[in-house]
Design an enzyme around this catalytic site. Structure first.
Site, PDB file in Angstrom:
ATOM      1  N   ARG A 220       0.840  -1.201   0.000  1.00 45.99           N
ATOM      2  CA  ARG A 220       0.000   0.000   0.000  1.00 45.99           C
ATOM      3  C   ARG A 220       0.870   1.244   0.000  1.00 45.99           C
ATOM      4  O   ARG A 220       1.724   1.396   0.877  1.00 45.99           O
ATOM      5  CB  ARG A 220      -0.911  -0.006   1.223  1.00 45.99           C
ATOM      6  CG  ARG A 220      -1.863  -1.181   1.144  1.00 45.99           C
ATOM      7  CD  ARG A 220      -2.884  -1.181   2.244  1.00 45.99           C
ATOM      8  NE  ARG A 220      -3.821  -2.263   1.994  1.00 45.99           N
ATOM      9  CZ  ARG A 220      -4.989  -2.395   2.576  1.00 45.99           C
ATOM     10  NH1 ARG A 220      -5.395  -1.493   3.445  1.00 45.99           N
ATOM     11  NH2 ARG A 220      -5.776  -3.411   2.284  1.00 45.99           N
ATOM     12  N   GLU A 222       1.038   4.055   1.203  1.00 45.96           N
ATOM     13  CA  GLU A 222       0.547   4.940   2.269  1.00 45.96           C
ATOM     14  C   GLU A 222       1.457   6.157   2.323  1.00 45.96           C
ATOM     15  O   GLU A 222       2.634   6.032   2.642  1.00 45.96           O
ATOM     16  CB  GLU A 222       0.584   4.227   3.632  1.00 45.96           C
ATOM     17  CG  GLU A 222      -0.145   2.909   3.690  1.00 45.96           C
ATOM     18  CD  GLU A 222      -1.637   3.070   3.926  1.00 45.96           C
ATOM     19  OE1 GLU A 222      -2.112   4.228   3.946  1.00 45.96           O
ATOM     20  OE2 GLU A 222      -2.322   2.041   4.077  1.00 45.96           O
ATOM     21  N   ARG A 228       1.197   3.110  12.649  1.00 43.04           N
ATOM     22  CA  ARG A 228       0.482   1.864  12.343  1.00 43.04           C
ATOM     23  C   ARG A 228       0.386   1.534  10.851  1.00 43.04           C
ATOM     24  O   ARG A 228      -0.268   0.556  10.491  1.00 43.04           O
ATOM     25  CB  ARG A 228      -0.907   1.903  12.955  1.00 43.04           C
ATOM     26  CG  ARG A 228      -1.852   2.929  12.347  1.00 43.04           C
ATOM     27  CD  ARG A 228      -3.205   2.900  13.074  1.00 43.04           C
ATOM     28  NE  ARG A 228      -4.248   3.570  12.339  1.00 43.04           N
ATOM     29  CZ  ARG A 228      -4.396   4.896  12.254  1.00 43.04           C
ATOM     30  NH1 ARG A 228      -3.544   5.703  12.871  1.00 43.04           N
ATOM     31  NH2 ARG A 228      -5.378   5.422  11.556  1.00 43.04           N
ATOM     32  N   HIS A 229       1.041   2.326  10.008  1.00 43.45           N
ATOM     33  CA  HIS A 229       0.972   2.068   8.568  1.00 43.45           C
ATOM     34  C   HIS A 229       2.331   1.719   7.973  1.00 43.45           C
ATOM     35  O   HIS A 229       3.318   2.402   8.215  1.00 43.45           O
ATOM     36  CB  HIS A 229       0.409   3.289   7.830  1.00 43.45           C
ATOM     37  CG  HIS A 229      -1.046   3.490   8.055  1.00 43.45           C
ATOM     38  ND1 HIS A 229      -1.524   4.403   8.960  1.00 43.45           N
ATOM     39  CD2 HIS A 229      -2.126   2.874   7.523  1.00 43.45           C
ATOM     40  CE1 HIS A 229      -2.859   4.348   8.957  1.00 43.45           C
ATOM     41  NE2 HIS A 229      -3.250   3.427   8.102  1.00 43.45           N
ATOM     42  N   GLU A 361      -7.104  -0.410  14.763  1.00 39.82           N
ATOM     43  CA  GLU A 361      -7.860  -1.336  13.903  1.00 39.82           C
ATOM     44  C   GLU A 361      -6.982  -2.535  13.567  1.00 39.82           C
ATOM     45  O   GLU A 361      -5.900  -2.381  13.023  1.00 39.82           O
ATOM     46  CB  GLU A 361      -8.282  -0.628  12.610  1.00 39.82           C
ATOM     47  CG  GLU A 361      -9.034  -1.559  11.666  1.00 39.82           C
ATOM     48  CD  GLU A 361      -9.237  -0.972  10.278  1.00 39.82           C
ATOM     49  OE1 GLU A 361      -9.573   0.221  10.155  1.00 39.82           O
ATOM     50  OE2 GLU A 361      -9.050  -1.730   9.296  1.00 39.82           O
ATOM     51  N   SER A 364     -10.616  -5.686   9.141  1.00 42.44           N
ATOM     52  CA  SER A 364     -11.879  -5.225   8.572  1.00 42.44           C
ATOM     53  C   SER A 364     -12.493  -6.396   7.842  1.00 42.44           C
ATOM     54  O   SER A 364     -11.782  -7.211   7.253  1.00 42.44           O
ATOM     55  CB  SER A 364     -11.649  -4.102   7.556  1.00 42.44           C
ATOM     56  OG  SER A 364     -11.357  -2.902   8.227  1.00 42.44           O
ATOM     57  N   ARG A 412      -0.074  -5.635  13.151  1.00 45.82           N
ATOM     58  CA  ARG A 412      -0.894  -4.907  14.138  1.00 45.82           C
ATOM     59  C   ARG A 412      -1.304  -5.824  15.288  1.00 45.82           C
ATOM     60  O   ARG A 412      -1.326  -5.415  16.441  1.00 45.82           O
ATOM     61  CB  ARG A 412      -2.114  -4.303  13.457  1.00 45.82           C
ATOM     62  CG  ARG A 412      -1.732  -3.162  12.534  1.00 45.82           C
ATOM     63  CD  ARG A 412      -2.864  -2.195  12.369  1.00 45.82           C
ATOM     64  NE  ARG A 412      -2.558  -1.241  11.309  1.00 45.82           N
ATOM     65  CZ  ARG A 412      -3.454  -0.456  10.757  1.00 45.82           C
ATOM     66  NH1 ARG A 412      -4.722  -0.508  11.153  1.00 45.82           N
ATOM     67  NH2 ARG A 412      -3.098   0.401   9.818  1.00 45.82           N
TER      68      ARG A 412
HETATM   69  P1  ATP Z   1      -6.466   1.825   8.256  1.00 46.80           P
HETATM   70  O1  ATP Z   1      -7.840   2.450   8.274  1.00 46.80           O
HETATM   71  O2  ATP Z   1      -5.924   1.548   9.619  1.00 46.80           O
HETATM   72  O3  ATP Z   1      -5.518   2.542   7.353  1.00 46.80           O
HETATM   73  P2  ATP Z   1      -7.586   0.078   6.332  1.00 46.80           P
HETATM   74  O4  ATP Z   1      -9.012   0.093   6.770  1.00 46.80           O
HETATM   75  O5  ATP Z   1      -7.165   0.914   5.188  1.00 46.80           O
HETATM   76  O6  ATP Z   1      -6.645   0.381   7.591  1.00 46.80           O
HETATM   77  P3  ATP Z   1      -8.002  -2.602   5.455  1.00 46.80           P
HETATM   78  O7  ATP Z   1      -8.069  -2.432   3.993  1.00 46.80           O
HETATM   79  O8  ATP Z   1      -9.247  -2.726   6.211  1.00 46.80           O
HETATM   80  O9  ATP Z   1      -7.118  -1.419   6.067  1.00 46.80           O
HETATM   81  O10 ATP Z   1      -6.990  -3.799   5.738  1.00 46.80           O
HETATM   82  C1  ATP Z   1      -7.230  -4.838   6.653  1.00 46.80           C
HETATM   83  C2  ATP Z   1      -6.210  -4.810   7.781  1.00 46.80           C
HETATM   84  O11 ATP Z   1      -4.880  -4.790   7.279  1.00 46.80           O
HETATM   85  C3  ATP Z   1      -6.294  -3.559   8.638  1.00 46.80           C
HETATM   86  O12 ATP Z   1      -7.309  -3.676   9.611  1.00 46.80           O
HETATM   87  C4  ATP Z   1      -4.926  -3.520   9.247  1.00 46.80           C
HETATM   88  O13 ATP Z   1      -4.788  -4.437  10.314  1.00 46.80           O
HETATM   89  C5  ATP Z   1      -4.045  -4.021   8.125  1.00 46.80           C
HETATM   90  N1  ATP Z   1      -3.494  -2.897   7.373  1.00 46.80           N
HETATM   91  C6  ATP Z   1      -4.082  -2.229   6.368  1.00 46.80           C
HETATM   92  N2  ATP Z   1      -3.279  -1.275   5.869  1.00 46.80           N
HETATM   93  C7  ATP Z   1      -2.136  -1.368   6.564  1.00 46.80           C
HETATM   94  C8  ATP Z   1      -0.897  -0.682   6.501  1.00 46.80           C
HETATM   95  N3  ATP Z   1      -0.682   0.274   5.610  1.00 46.80           N
HETATM   96  N4  ATP Z   1       0.072  -1.039   7.362  1.00 46.80           N
HETATM   97  C9  ATP Z   1      -0.132  -2.015   8.249  1.00 46.80           C
HETATM   98  N5  ATP Z   1      -1.263  -2.709   8.374  1.00 46.80           N
HETATM   99  C10 ATP Z   1      -2.268  -2.400   7.540  1.00 46.80           C
HETATM  100 MG    MG Z   2     -10.210  -1.348   7.416  1.00 43.82          MG
END
Ligand code: ATP
Ligand code: MG
Length: 438
Positions: A220, A222, A228-229, A361, A364, A412
């Site tokens: 991703r 980000e 946390r990312h 989080e 999801s 996480r």
């Molecule tokens: P956030 O809102 O915290 O950015 P997200 O809702 O975009 O997360 P999801 O697409 O729901 O992320 O991904 C499922 C799970 O993968 C998340 O709940 C989280 O535990 C993990 N995750 C997602 N993006 C990341 C990231 N960039 N770095 C670390 N863990 C991640």
């Molecule tokens: Mg999510």
């Protein structure tokens, strides 16, 4: 000065050396953690991945050449020691090795950028830059030993519960959820992307295997800097046919209990190193609707317009009230990806959930749409072009069962288990907007 291993082979790890082996000749291998010389006595603390061991050298009892060789040792030199086990009241763990021969297998290039014992504190960037030394520090090592057991027990849980392990492509042609957050890669004469989730493939696979799981990397882009990312992460994904969000929420609860129990027994030492006592949470985990969370926030003076995702300050505030695991359910349909099923009684709200731990989080998930017409409508509503999803959509003409699933971020979950505040602590070589090396 550097010697070959030759035909020397380790006979015992440090943890296997006990007073019971008194009188046995052994070969131990590892790193020099510390050397102390007291007149005619020299103590070498040898470390391997299981712990440390004392090698005691009596000047008058060893060959002069051996004493001279061992005198040259410096911290973190790699050595092999052949010697006799001796029970000793003074030695740590009641046992020491009296060397008869030794090999210096490698030297170091001082000064080392970090203290491998962890006694001298260092900031995270310094630690990550010298990660191989950092990993030798007991606390860092403990995190990755826990990770190993965690992964193994997650796999065990899914296999026991009838899930089939799959691997889906990480090089893909179109975005799962739209064009943002994707890394483009050059793919022969085209542009491809690194997968941000196995979402569409795992859904398709429920039409064959019914219950699938995947543990694999996702990518991703980000752009924000948070604790946390990451740009590259390991995601634990499941998808299950003939199931709803509530079913997979229960799976998440059971998974949590299963791995916590495993870790409590199998990683007691590592948890102690991290000063953690894992409380096994009670099920069912509390469930709050999105609306309830907004009301909770309003009481604290934080107003989120209905339909928006929860920003970091809001999550932090909720975390002050809710300490353990809980679910947020009934999300606004527009705040969630196109494949989440809107509720029949109120399509503004969907069958999505977030699995939270205090402010963080962890996962999801939700019930997915299995009706092709509705899926196309939702794609369009989210501003996506159904044409880009034609391979995915065609599988909905071939017998797509109702299904549900979730994606859980491994690092996480490890943060929560190990009680660390920065996700980078939980990844061997983290990747983020600033860090591409080592
Ligand atoms: P956030 O809102 O915290 O950015 P997200 O809702 O975009 O997360 P999801 O697409 O729901 O992320 O991904 C499922 C799970 O993968 C998340 O709940 C989280 O535990 C993990 N995750 C997602 N993006 C990341 C990231 N960039 N770095 C670390 N863990 C991640
Ligand atoms: Mg999510």
């Amino acid at each position: 000065m550097i010697e070959d291993l030759g035909d020397w082979r380790r006979t015992h790890l440090s943890s296997e050396i006990s007073p019971k082996l008194e009188g046995r000749e052994v070969v131990v291998c590892g790193w020099v953690q510390r050397i102390r010389q007291l007149g005619k006595l020299m103590f070498i603390v040898l470390r391997d991945r299981e712990g440390t061991l004392q090698v005691t050298v009596h000047r008058n009892k060893v060959k002069p050449t051996l004493f001279e060789k061992l005198k040259k040792l410096k911290n973190e030199y790699v050595i092999a020691v052949k010697g006799i086990v001796q029970a000793s009241k003074e030695a740590p763990k009641g046992v020491e090795i009296l060397p008869t021969e030794a090999k210096i297998l490698n030297i170091t290039n001082p000064p080392l950028p970090l203290d491998p014992t962890g006694k001298v504190p260092a900031d995270l960037d310094t630690r990550l830059d010298a990660r191989i030394i950092d990993l030798r520090r007991p606390k860092t090592f403990a995190i990755f030993k826990i990770r190993h057991v965690l992964l193994q027990s997650i796999r065990e849980f899914f296999v026991k519960n009838g899930f089939i392990e799959v691997n889906t492509p990480k090089i893909i042609a179109t975005a799962t959820e739209g064009g943002t957050e994707l890394f483009p890669v050059s793919y022969f004469d085209r542009v491809a992307y690194l997968a941000q989730s196995p979402q569409l493939y795992k859904e398709e696979l429920t039409a064959v295997f019914e219950k699938v799981f995947e543990i694999g990397p996702v990518f991703r882009a980000e752009e924000h800097r948070t604790t946390r990312h990451l740009a590259e992460l390991i995601m634990i994904d499941i998808e299950e046919a003939f199931a709803t969000a509530e079913d997979v929420m229960r799976t998440l609860e059971e998974l949590t209990i299963y791995v916590f129990q495993k870790l409590k027994t199998e990683c007691a030492v590592e948890l102690k190193t991290l000063e953690r006592t894992l409380e096994i949470p009670k099920t069912p985990f509390p469930r709050y609707t999105y609306d309830e969370i907004l009301k909770m926030l309003e009481k604290d003076g934080i107003v989120i317009p209905w339909g928006e995702d929860l920003p970091t300050p809001a999550l932090r505030k909720i975390g002050e009230h809710l300490k353990g695991p809980y679910f947020i359910t009934d999300w606004p349909t527009k705040s969630k990806p196109f494949y989440i099923k809107p509720r029949n009684d109120n399509p503004e709200v969907c069958e999505a959930f977030d699995f939270m731990w205090s402010w963080l989080e962890l996962a999801s998930g939700g019930t997915r749409i299995h009706n092709k017409e509705l899926l196309i409508e939702r794609l369009k509503n989210q501003g996506l072009n159904p044409e880009s999803f034609k391979y995915h959509l065609q599988t909905f003409d071939w017998g797509m069962p109702p299904h549900a699933g979730f994606g859980l971020g491994l690092a996480r979950l490890l943060m929560i288990i190990c009680g660390v505040n920065n996700i980078r602590e939980c990844v061997l070589f983290p990747r983020d907007i600033d860090r591409l090396t080592p």
